[in-house]
Design a protein around this motif. Sequence first.
Motif, mmCIF file in Angstrom:
data_model
loop_
_atom_site.group_PDB
_atom_site.id
_atom_site.type_symbol
_atom_site.label_atom_id
_atom_site.label_comp_id
_atom_site.label_asym_id
_atom_site.label_seq_id
_atom_site.Cartn_x
_atom_site.Cartn_y
_atom_site.Cartn_z
ATOM 1 N N MET A 156 0.842 -1.185 0.000
ATOM 2 C CA MET A 156 0.000 0.000 0.000
ATOM 3 C C MET A 156 0.883 1.241 0.000
ATOM 4 S SD MET A 156 -2.869 -1.156 -0.424
ATOM 5 C CE MET A 156 -3.623 0.461 -0.387
ATOM 6 N N GLY A 157 0.240 2.391 -0.025
ATOM 7 C CA GLY A 157 0.992 3.629 -0.058
ATOM 8 C C GLY A 157 0.238 4.733 -0.765
ATOM 9 N N PHE A 158 -0.796 4.368 -1.515
ATOM 10 C CA PHE A 158 -1.593 5.377 -2.201
ATOM 11 C C PHE A 158 -3.047 5.344 -1.738
ATOM 12 C CE2 PHE A 158 1.912 4.454 -5.114
ATOM 13 C CZ PHE A 158 2.404 5.733 -5.321
ATOM 14 N N HIS A 159 -3.304 4.707 -0.596
ATOM 15 C CA HIS A 159 -4.665 4.686 -0.079
ATOM 16 C C HIS A 159 -4.892 5.818 0.910
ATOM 17 C CE1 HIS A 159 -2.198 2.594 2.791
ATOM 18 N NE2 HIS A 159 -3.169 2.485 3.670
ATOM 19 N N ILE A 169 -1.071 13.996 -5.185
ATOM 20 C CA ILE A 169 -0.743 12.605 -5.495
ATOM 21 C C ILE A 169 -2.035 11.804 -5.595
ATOM 22 C CG2 ILE A 169 0.445 10.523 -4.693
ATOM 23 C CD1 ILE A 169 2.331 12.727 -5.536
ATOM 24 N N ARG A 170 -2.085 10.902 -6.558
ATOM 25 C CA ARG A 170 -3.284 10.088 -6.727
ATOM 26 C C ARG A 170 -3.506 9.213 -5.500
ATOM 27 N NH1 ARG A 170 -2.603 4.659 -8.095
ATOM 28 N NH2 ARG A 170 -0.432 3.991 -8.359
ATOM 29 N N SER A 171 -4.741 8.882 -5.218
ATOM 30 C CA SER A 171 -5.061 7.953 -4.142
ATOM 31 C C SER A 171 -6.075 6.942 -4.665
ATOM 32 C CB SER A 171 -5.626 8.690 -2.918
ATOM 33 O OG SER A 171 -6.802 9.398 -3.267
ATOM 34 N N LEU A 172 -6.074 5.760 -4.080
ATOM 35 C CA LEU A 172 -6.904 4.668 -4.566
ATOM 36 C C LEU A 172 -8.279 4.678 -3.916
ATOM 37 C CD1 LEU A 172 -4.306 1.740 -4.482
ATOM 38 C CD2 LEU A 172 -4.881 3.239 -6.392
ATOM 39 N N SER A 173 -9.276 4.307 -4.708
ATOM 40 C CA SER A 173 -10.620 4.125 -4.176
ATOM 41 C C SER A 173 -10.707 2.754 -3.519
ATOM 42 C CB SER A 173 -11.650 4.220 -5.305
ATOM 43 O OG SER A 173 -11.490 3.129 -6.209
ATOM 44 N N LEU A 174 -11.800 2.500 -2.810
ATOM 45 C CA LEU A 174 -11.985 1.205 -2.158
ATOM 46 C C LEU A 174 -12.001 0.081 -3.190
ATOM 47 C CD1 LEU A 174 -12.543 -0.546 0.295
ATOM 48 C CD2 LEU A 174 -14.987 0.000 0.057
ATOM 49 N N THR A 175 -12.656 0.305 -4.318
ATOM 50 C CA THR A 175 -12.691 -0.719 -5.371
ATOM 51 C C THR A 175 -11.298 -1.011 -5.901
ATOM 52 O OG1 THR A 175 -14.927 -0.067 -6.038
ATOM 53 C CG2 THR A 175 -13.619 -1.302 -7.641
ATOM 54 N N GLU A 176 -10.492 0.027 -6.088
ATOM 55 C CA GLU A 176 -9.125 -0.155 -6.581
ATOM 56 C C GLU A 176 -8.271 -0.916 -5.571
ATOM 57 O OE1 GLU A 176 -8.284 3.643 -9.487
ATOM 58 O OE2 GLU A 176 -8.488 4.021 -7.333
ATOM 59 N N ILE A 177 -8.492 -0.666 -4.288
ATOM 60 C CA ILE A 177 -7.763 -1.398 -3.251
ATOM 61 C C ILE A 177 -8.150 -2.874 -3.270
ATOM 62 C CG2 ILE A 177 -7.469 -1.670 -0.759
ATOM 63 C CD1 ILE A 177 -7.744 1.351 -0.505
ATOM 64 N N GLN A 178 -9.441 -3.157 -3.461
ATOM 65 C CA GLN A 178 -9.896 -4.546 -3.543
ATOM 66 C C GLN A 178 -9.286 -5.248 -4.758
ATOM 67 O OE1 GLN A 178 -14.097 -3.730 -3.580
ATOM 68 N NE2 GLN A 178 -14.317 -4.011 -1.354
ATOM 69 N N ASN A 179 -9.208 -4.541 -5.878
ATOM 70 C CA ASN A 179 -8.574 -5.115 -7.068
ATOM 71 C C ASN A 179 -7.095 -5.382 -6.825
ATOM 72 O OD1 ASN A 179 -10.984 -4.975 -8.493
ATOM 73 N ND2 ASN A 179 -10.506 -2.983 -9.412
ATOM 74 N N LEU A 180 -6.454 -4.473 -6.094
ATOM 75 C CA LEU A 180 -5.037 -4.641 -5.774
ATOM 76 C C LEU A 180 -4.829 -5.869 -4.894
ATOM 77 C CD1 LEU A 180 -2.590 -2.869 -6.573
ATOM 78 C CD2 LEU A 180 -2.685 -1.876 -4.286
ATOM 79 N N PHE A 181 -5.746 -6.098 -3.974
ATOM 80 C CA PHE A 181 -5.667 -7.280 -3.113
ATOM 81 C C PHE A 181 -5.729 -8.558 -3.944
ATOM 82 C CE2 PHE A 181 -7.997 -10.653 -0.893
ATOM 83 C CZ PHE A 181 -7.159 -10.875 0.185
ATOM 84 N N ARG A 182 -6.646 -8.606 -4.907
ATOM 85 C CA ARG A 182 -6.765 -9.795 -5.757
ATOM 86 C C ARG A 182 -5.526 -9.976 -6.629
ATOM 87 N NH1 ARG A 182 -12.353 -8.271 -5.540
ATOM 88 N NH2 ARG A 182 -12.079 -6.733 -7.212
ATOM 89 N N GLU A 183 -4.987 -8.877 -7.140
ATOM 90 C CA GLU A 183 -3.763 -8.953 -7.940
ATOM 91 C C GLU A 183 -2.604 -9.479 -7.101
ATOM 92 O OE1 GLU A 183 -1.338 -8.743 -11.215
ATOM 93 O OE2 GLU A 183 -3.470 -8.223 -11.214
ATOM 94 N N MET A 199 -0.537 -2.466 4.643
ATOM 95 C CA MET A 199 -1.894 -1.972 4.867
ATOM 96 C C MET A 199 -2.159 -1.767 6.351
ATOM 97 S SD MET A 199 -4.964 -1.110 3.988
ATOM 98 C CE MET A 199 -5.479 -1.673 2.373
ATOM 99 N N GLY A 200 -1.746 -2.721 7.163
ATOM 100 C CA GLY A 200 -2.043 -2.665 8.588
ATOM 101 C C GLY A 200 -1.187 -1.693 9.368
ATOM 102 N N ARG A 201 -0.109 -1.173 8.759
ATOM 103 C CA ARG A 201 0.798 -0.297 9.500
ATOM 104 C C ARG A 201 0.939 1.053 8.803
ATOM 105 N NH1 ARG A 201 5.761 -4.024 11.559
ATOM 106 N NH2 ARG A 201 6.046 -2.182 12.867
ATOM 107 N N HIS A 202 -0.180 1.546 8.263
ATOM 108 C CA HIS A 202 -0.121 2.783 7.483
ATOM 109 C C HIS A 202 0.338 3.975 8.304
ATOM 110 C CE1 HIS A 202 -3.835 4.570 9.163
ATOM 111 N NE2 HIS A 202 -4.252 3.327 9.242
#
Length: 261
Positions: A123-126, A132-146, A169-172
Amino acid sequence: VLFIGDSTNRGMMYFLMERVNSSLKDWGKAHDTLVYQNLNGGRTQVSYSYYPQFWLEKNERPTFREALLQLIHRSQPLLNSNQTILVVGGVQWLNTNHLRTVQEVLDRESLGDILVVVKSLGMGFHLPVDGIRSLSLTEIQNLFRENEDIISTAEHLGYEAIDTFGITMGRHKEFLQGRCACHFHEVEKLRSSKPPDSLASTTKWTRTTQTGPGTGLSSLSTVQDTDQAGGTFHIRGPVNQVYSEILLSRLCLRAREEVIR
């Protein structure tokens, strides 16, 4: 040990260098290629290549295959055994196609028996950061699957996999301050009353310089890091330390298994 990837891999490399040498005499915020030959009493070489070169126009960027081949050729000679280690990974650019490219390149270069360690996504863009761009919840879910696909593919190819997605993710709250919000380490210069020894004052590191527009590839030159020579440095960052320790444990486990055989 060869590293290819972005600044998260660079942080792992410097952590390893400090651990092996008990100190860190050289470092640089490299976005090119570095080769260090002064580790472990001169018995270990570490090289690093930054990928992807996002600041170049798309038609000028070297492909992953080109960058990997360049790193391999500049790290020669290499043994085709688990005494040679390739660490590949980054924050969010890595996908399963890159892993298949690794396999193809290593087979072509007669290096199919080396140890490959894949550092998965992070993580890093949530977190919202101005400019700077940031990820939506859907994009984060897609990243998890990737990320799951990357780990599965790495294991299928016989590679070691370090799952860094959950760690980051857990230590943002432990991300270090910065506009990109994806760096998990920083380098601090240690104060010392001792004068620099001969190694610190003479050590050189090699880096690449751009050869011309349109290629994205580079030529190799050796330069003295005058701003950093003569000092001792320390890698800070709990997130970087966690997955760097995992990397070291995987390498040491393979070494123990080889001794047992």
